[in-house]
Design a protein around this motif. Structure first.
Motif, PDB file in Angstrom:
ATOM      1  N   LEU A  50     -11.438  -0.655   0.479  1.00 19.24           N
ATOM      2  CA  LEU A  50     -10.765  -1.442  -0.557  1.00 19.24           C
ATOM      3  C   LEU A  50     -11.638  -2.600  -1.019  1.00 19.24           C
ATOM      4  CD1 LEU A  50      -8.334  -2.099  -2.292  1.00 19.24           C
ATOM      5  CD2 LEU A  50      -7.310  -3.268  -0.324  1.00 19.24           C
ATOM      6  N   MET A  55      -8.305   4.619  -5.275  1.00 18.66           N
ATOM      7  CA  MET A  55      -8.418   3.165  -5.369  1.00 18.66           C
ATOM      8  C   MET A  55      -8.196   2.679  -6.797  1.00 18.66           C
ATOM      9  SD  MET A  55      -8.883   2.070  -2.293  1.00 18.66           S
ATOM     10  CE  MET A  55      -7.733   3.412  -1.918  1.00 18.66           C
ATOM     11  N   LEU A  58      -7.161   4.679   3.090  1.00 21.31           N
ATOM     12  CA  LEU A  58      -6.844   3.413   3.758  1.00 21.31           C
ATOM     13  C   LEU A  58      -5.856   3.645   4.898  1.00 21.31           C
ATOM     14  CD1 LEU A  58      -6.372   1.095   0.642  1.00 21.31           C
ATOM     15  CD2 LEU A  58      -8.359   1.179   2.154  1.00 21.31           C
ATOM     16  N   PHE A 104       0.811  -1.218   0.000  1.00 17.95           N
ATOM     17  CA  PHE A 104       0.000   0.000   0.000  1.00 17.95           C
ATOM     18  C   PHE A 104       0.851   1.277   0.000  1.00 17.95           C
ATOM     19  CE2 PHE A 104      -3.978  -1.837   2.396  1.00 17.95           C
ATOM     20  CZ  PHE A 104      -4.013  -2.910   1.526  1.00 17.95           C
TER      21      PHE A 104
END
Length: 363
Positions: A332, A289, A323, A272
């Protein structure tokens, strides 16, 4: 539309499921820097970092690889500023002395033990342990060492660490060790930088295969990657990496590497960290995303549905704003569903593929 897609509009009833089993986090280092075992009670409530018990319940986080890592002195502000440029090449810290590393490993191992003693995690040594712990009121934890600085050339410490619960090991964390060479934080670049494993590194690969310790390739340079591929009989696994075709960062994997991982029936956990996600390589958290889905699409295209998972680097990297903690994982899951991933594929990415590859790695 690829084979891994289903009709748009299919949704999960609860975006906290399926539970996520994560390929990498740096919680133990965060707790070490917060005071060591005495900081473990702070894990109960949110507000201290990316992973805690409260956020795990909210986000459907079931556990993962808990990394033991030896920090090096670094000017974080200078590093972050440099990684805003169009290109950069961050100098790596010097090799860490074994005695220094051994002390840090012992402290972080103690922190993991204290997390277990206080009922927050279960340290898992087999896939049966994982399946029993996963979805319980405690997190399933794999003990992982990121960078083998605490090992001597004869590997005499490895059996003891295995007895303590070690089940995953990265020969390097980017900086050089007596076992091999890693990749710098360099953009744009491939990982084809410098020599690969040393003779001690090759012995380490073979001994890990014998014990059933999974080898993590995420920080190895390309030469080291291919040395492992030629030497190991186990699946090739990168716990927290991305697709170089999407973001040409030295830390990401080329298509040739991905093809070798697929051939070995291994897998990749998507990192990430923003700099490894963004096509421009910048360490900025305004990452949508859609960028993560581009990586997932590419990884699925090269590796197949059974060989892709998640490897967040939580508590060790700047991650997308949406996130920021494990409580945000429903974002997600929803993005994957909206993108057209079916329920079976989402479950594989969230945790099933990790369990599959560990059954082969630990057998």
């Amino acid at each position: 539309m690829g084979l891994h897609r289903v009709a748009i509009g299919v949704t999960h009833r609860d975006m906290r499921t399926p539970l996520v089993f994560d390929g990498h986090n740096d919680l133990l280092t965060r707790l070490l820097q917060a005071g060591g075992p005495s900081a473990v009670p702070t894990f109960a409530k949110s507000g201290h970092g990316a992973i805690d018990a409260e956020s795990a319940r909210k986000g459907g986080f079931g556990g993962g690889f808990f990394a033991i890592w030896v920090p090096s002195p670094v000017d974080v502000n200078a590093k972050m500023a440099a990684m805003q440029g169009e290109s950069y090449d961050m100098p790596l810290p010097e090799m860490v002395a074994r005695g220094e590393a051994d002390a840090v490993v012992a402290r972080e191992m103690a922190i993991l033990g204290e997390l277990e003693a206080q009922g927050f995690v279960i340290v898992c040594r087999t896939v049966a342990d994982l399946r029993e712990a996963f979805g319980s009121d405690r997190l399933a934890a794999i003990c992982h060492i990121e960078g083998a600085e605490a090992l001597s050339p004869d590997l005499s410490e490895l059996d003891d660490l295995y007895a303590q619960g070690l089940r995953s090991l990265g020969p390097v964390w980017s900086r050089e060790t007596i076992f091999g060479h890693g990749v710098p934080f360099r953009f744009p670049s491939t990982g084809d930088i410098g020599p690969g494993l040393t003779e001690a590194g090759l012995r380490l690969v073979k001994r890990c295969d014998e014990l059933g310790i999974m080898l993590d390739l995420s920080h190895l340079n390309e030469a080291g990657f291919w040395d492992v591929a030629r030497t190991s009989s186990r699946p090739l696994v990168a716990t927290h990496s991305g697709a170089h075709a999407v973001s040409p960062h030295a830390r990401n994997l080329t298509d040739k590497q991905l093809d070798a991982i697929a051939e070995s029936d291994g897998m990749v956990g998507l990192n990430f960290a923003c700099a490894f996600l963004r096509p421009d390589g910048k360490m900025r958290s305004d990452v949508g995303m859609d960028v993560m889905l581009r990586h997932l699409d590419h990884l699925l295209g090269r590796l197949g549905e059974d060989r892709v998972g998640l490897g967040s680097d939580y508590d060790g990297a700047l991650v997308p704003q949406a996130l920021s903690t494990v409580a945000d994982l429903p974002v997600l899951r929803q993005a994957m569903v909206d993108h057209g991933f079916g329920e079976a594929l989402v479950a594989k990415i969230c945790h099933e593929n990790w369990f599959r590859v560990l059954e082969k790695s630990w057998a």
